[in-house]
Design a protein around this motif. Sequence first.
Motif, PDB file in Angstrom:
ATOM      1  N   GLY B  16       0.794  -1.218   0.000  1.00 27.28           N
ATOM      2  CA  GLY B  16       0.000   0.000   0.000  1.00 27.28           C
ATOM      3  C   GLY B  16       0.829   1.271   0.000  1.00 27.28           C
ATOM      4  N   ASP B  17       2.099   1.164   0.413  1.00 23.73           N
ATOM      5  CA  ASP B  17       2.972   2.331   0.385  1.00 23.73           C
ATOM      6  C   ASP B  17       3.483   2.571  -1.040  1.00 23.73           C
ATOM      7  OD1 ASP B  17       4.560   1.880   3.667  1.00 23.73           O
ATOM      8  OD2 ASP B  17       2.584   2.652   3.053  1.00 23.73           O
ATOM      9  N   ASP B  59       0.923   5.360 -16.026  1.00 20.69           N
ATOM     10  CA  ASP B  59       0.141   4.214 -16.488  1.00 20.69           C
ATOM     11  C   ASP B  59      -0.385   3.520 -15.245  1.00 20.69           C
ATOM     12  OD1 ASP B  59       0.795   1.225 -18.534  1.00 20.69           O
ATOM     13  OD2 ASP B  59      -1.038   2.051 -17.658  1.00 20.69           O
ATOM     14  N   GLN B  60      -1.605   3.866 -14.875  1.00 18.96           N
ATOM     15  CA  GLN B  60      -2.253   3.325 -13.684  1.00 18.96           C
ATOM     16  C   GLN B  60      -1.395   3.607 -12.448  1.00 18.96           C
ATOM     17  OE1 GLN B  60      -3.287  -0.779 -14.589  1.00 18.96           O
ATOM     18  NE2 GLN B  60      -4.805  -0.150 -16.107  1.00 18.96           N
ATOM     19  N   ARG B  61      -0.852   2.588 -11.800  1.00 21.60           N
ATOM     20  CA  ARG B  61      -0.118   2.816 -10.550  1.00 21.60           C
ATOM     21  C   ARG B  61       1.357   3.138 -10.749  1.00 21.60           C
ATOM     22  NH1 ARG B  61       0.906  -1.020  -7.629  1.00 21.60           N
ATOM     23  NH2 ARG B  61       0.423  -2.775  -9.010  1.00 21.60           N
ATOM     24  N   GLU B  79       0.559   2.662  -4.243  1.00 20.56           N
ATOM     25  CA  GLU B  79      -0.310   1.573  -3.755  1.00 20.56           C
ATOM     26  C   GLU B  79       0.299   0.204  -4.056  1.00 20.56           C
ATOM     27  OE1 GLU B  79      -4.122   4.343  -5.003  1.00 20.56           O
ATOM     28  OE2 GLU B  79      -4.278   2.170  -5.222  1.00 20.56           O
ATOM     29  N   THR B  80       1.514   0.014  -3.608  1.00 20.92           N
ATOM     30  CA  THR B  80       2.234  -1.210  -3.957  1.00 20.92           C
ATOM     31  C   THR B  80       1.497  -2.469  -3.512  1.00 20.92           C
ATOM     32  OG1 THR B  80       3.543  -0.990  -1.934  1.00 20.92           O
ATOM     33  CG2 THR B  80       4.523  -0.163  -3.985  1.00 20.92           C
ATOM     34  N   GLN B  81       1.678  -3.515  -4.326  1.00 16.11           N
ATOM     35  CA  GLN B  81       1.050  -4.812  -4.064  1.00 16.11           C
ATOM     36  C   GLN B  81       2.128  -5.889  -4.081  1.00 16.11           C
ATOM     37  OE1 GLN B  81      -1.852  -5.059  -7.214  1.00 16.11           O
ATOM     38  NE2 GLN B  81      -2.928  -3.211  -6.532  1.00 16.11           N
TER      39      GLN B  81
END
Lengths: 117, 112
Positions: B16-17, B59-61, B79-81
């Motif tokens: 999320g960071d 490009d998006q995130r 918003e890392t996954q």
Amino acid sequence: IAGITQAPTSQILAAGRRMTLRCTQDMRHNAMYWYRQDLGLGLRLIHYSNTAGTTGKGEVPDGYSVSRANTDDFPLTLASAVPSQTSVYFCASSVEHRTSSGANVLTFGAGSRLTVL
Amino acid sequence: GENVEQHPSTLSVQEGDSAVIKCTYSDSASNYFPWYKQELGKRPQLIIDIRSNVGEKKDQRIAVTLNKTAKHFSLHITETQPEDSAVYFCAPGGAGSYQLTFGKGTKLSVIP
């Protein structure tokens, strides 16, 4: 075949032996490349070919040779393998553009892991 | 030839960071700035690129920003996954793909 195919996937080789890594693409890309990847060193260009019939040296060409007899195939040969050539080898291709407006996107093969003992 | 440096070499973030990776290059003639992602045991794949006449691209995130004056460009992931965990390479260069010089890579770990 879809994209780029490399063979073999992995190989253990005695020092001093000759080895050819094969690379074939079916995308009709005019440019092809060979990179080696070593931990902590990123991807280093060995040789490249902008079009069939031409080749050029990259950053680390010593001990390697390539040929580009046609658009699809770009084999990499180690004439006499040495332990320092132990690495993962990636073949790549792109639609080569000479102008800054072109796209230089590289498509990579799955890699060939070579161990020289 | 081009001298390329990536920082940091390793990066751990909580899910999320945001994550930022910086790439510094030496050749002022470089005009193409891509980022490649390589998941463990897989091949590198282009995730985003930018040309010298553009300062930022999203490009998006993911996004890439370019500072040509200072000769650096950065990869931003918001918003890392967990699936963002990989090694990321910058590869600045000129008009020909054979002119690309890859950085040594940044290993990103996203902690769930």
